[in-house]
Motif scaffolding. Structure first.
Motif, mmCIF file in Angstrom:
data_model
loop_
_atom_site.group_PDB
_atom_site.id
_atom_site.type_symbol
_atom_site.label_atom_id
_atom_site.label_comp_id
_atom_site.label_asym_id
_atom_site.label_seq_id
_atom_site.Cartn_x
_atom_site.Cartn_y
_atom_site.Cartn_z
ATOM 1 N N ILE A 82 -48.476 -23.909 3.164
ATOM 2 C CA ILE A 82 -48.061 -24.782 3.562
ATOM 3 C C ILE A 82 -48.364 -26.046 3.345
ATOM 4 C CG2 ILE A 82 -48.864 -23.269 5.613
ATOM 5 C CD1 ILE A 82 -51.459 -24.648 4.906
ATOM 6 N N ARG A 83 -48.065 -26.964 4.025
ATOM 7 C CA ARG A 83 -47.748 -28.889 3.829
ATOM 8 C C ARG A 83 -47.990 -29.234 4.398
ATOM 9 N NH1 ARG A 83 -42.746 -32.618 2.558
ATOM 10 N NH2 ARG A 83 -43.672 -34.340 1.293
ATOM 11 N N ASP A 84 -49.387 -30.241 4.763
ATOM 12 C CA ASP A 84 -49.793 -31.396 5.680
ATOM 13 C C ASP A 84 -48.905 -31.770 7.141
ATOM 14 O OD1 ASP A 84 -50.528 -34.216 7.027
ATOM 15 O OD2 ASP A 84 -51.805 -34.434 5.164
ATOM 16 N N PRO A 85 -49.262 -31.483 7.817
ATOM 17 C CA PRO A 85 -47.860 -31.272 8.743
ATOM 18 C C PRO A 85 -47.731 -33.080 9.386
ATOM 19 C CG PRO A 85 -49.600 -30.048 9.615
ATOM 20 C CD PRO A 85 -50.085 -30.479 8.252
ATOM 21 N N ARG A 86 -48.567 -33.488 8.506
ATOM 22 C CA ARG A 86 -47.959 -35.297 9.284
ATOM 23 C C ARG A 86 -47.049 -35.612 7.807
ATOM 24 N NH1 ARG A 86 -54.927 -36.451 8.265
ATOM 25 N NH2 ARG A 86 -53.882 -35.033 7.086
ATOM 26 N N ASP A 87 -47.724 -35.201 6.627
ATOM 27 C CA ASP A 87 -46.523 -35.175 5.604
ATOM 28 C C ASP A 87 -44.664 -34.465 5.976
ATOM 29 O OD1 ASP A 87 -48.021 -36.954 3.959
ATOM 30 O OD2 ASP A 87 -48.474 -35.516 2.402
ATOM 31 N N LEU A 88 -44.736 -33.720 5.849
ATOM 32 C CA LEU A 88 -43.750 -32.923 6.558
ATOM 33 C C LEU A 88 -43.164 -33.274 7.722
ATOM 34 C CD1 LEU A 88 -43.328 -28.955 7.715
ATOM 35 C CD2 LEU A 88 -42.435 -30.620 9.149
ATOM 36 N N ILE A 89 -43.631 -34.227 8.932
ATOM 37 C CA ILE A 89 -42.782 -34.800 9.841
ATOM 38 C C ILE A 89 -42.505 -35.523 9.101
ATOM 39 C CG2 ILE A 89 -42.975 -36.448 11.690
ATOM 40 C CD1 ILE A 89 -45.245 -34.779 12.697
#
Length: 282
Positions: A82-89
């Motif tokens: 998984i990845r930090d959702p903020r960085d994903l965006i």
């Protein structure tokens, strides 16, 4: 060649799936494992178990993974990143604006046309809604499956050699014989040239039951960020390159007050469940 288990990598959009998939494919080629890549449910007609069985898949690569499709797979050993959702965006915004292929993805074609007409701040707000499906997949994942190793992308990219050794040991296909006192990263980087194999210090077998640890490290080195990005180091940015930056925490450079407020309203529960934050006080 069968390993006794269905091996699998489960990822999510803009969570280093291309990088990890390439490493897995290289390993499969080396070992003689039959692998299949799927990115959405239409590719396996919404029945992943049947797809795997019909194709006699040894190693499944499933980006945009949905747990409801995974839970019925038999004899599974896998890993999930998984990845930090903020960085994903943030990563998705630049990728969707410039570099991601729109082949067979009509929604992205339409989305890109909208992004091209907006300044970055407004584009990021639009991206938050476009990425909802990807964040929901991470939120809805079951994180307590003993047969699936759970990892964060940030940890994997900060120490890929250690983490991929851990991953393939969990998969039970890592050969650590001879991997002793000299088993340090500087010692094994020369395997990029396969020098050990050319000298037959490590016998070649086709197919391999397990991948030698030093061979795995060589594969990871070949797929290093700087090589894939054209020589740039992690943190050196090229907005229009698929390997844009590779740096965790980049959201701090792009989120303003409005982005933070909207994100907290929509996705703070995702951050907390994924243990990137413990409250809304960030």
């Amino acid at each position: 060649m069968k390993t006794g288990h269905l091996l699998a990598y489960f990822g999510h959009h803009k969570a280093a799936t291309t990088w990890v998939s390439n490493i897995v494919k290289n390993v499969c080629t080396t070992m003689g494992l039959r692998h299949s890549y799927v990115s959405n449910e239409k590719m396996f007609d919404f029945n992943l178990t049947e797809f795997v069985n019909e194709r006699k898949v040894d190693f499944l690569i499933y980006s945009n993974a949905k747990f409801k499709q995974v839970e019925d797979l038999d004899s599974l050993r896998g890993f999930h990143i998984i990845r930090d959702p903020r960085d994903l965006i943030v990563s998705a915004y630049f990728s969707h604006l410039y570099s991601h292929s729109t082949h067979n993805w009509r929604d992205l074609t339409d989305h890109r046309e909208k992004l091209e007409k907006l300044p970055k701040n407004e584009g990021l707000l639009l991206e938050m809604e476009f990425c909802r499906r990807f964040l929901e997949d991470m939120y809805n994942w079951k994180y307590d499956s003993s047969n699936i190793l759970e990892l964060k992308m940030e940890d994997v990219i900060s120490n890929p050699y250690k983490k991929f050794l851990e991953i393939f040991k969990h998969l039970r296909i890592l050969d650590e014989s001879g991997f002793g006192l000299k088993a340090t990263i500087p010692y094994f980087l020369p395997t990029l040239t396969n020098s050990l194999y050319k000298k037959r210090l490590v016998p070649l077998r086709t197919p391999l039951d397990k991948i030698p640890a030093e061979k795995l490290l060589g594969i990871i080195y070949k797929n290093d960020f700087s090589r894939k990005s054209g020589g740039r180091k992690t943190g050196e940015e090229n907005l229009k390159n698929h390997y844009r930056k590779g740096m965790p925490g980049d959201w701090k450079n792009h989120f303003g007050e409005e982005h933070t407020r909207l994100f907290k309203e929509n996705y703070n529960d995702v951050l907390i469940k994924l243990e990137y934050e413990s409250s809304s006080a960030w």
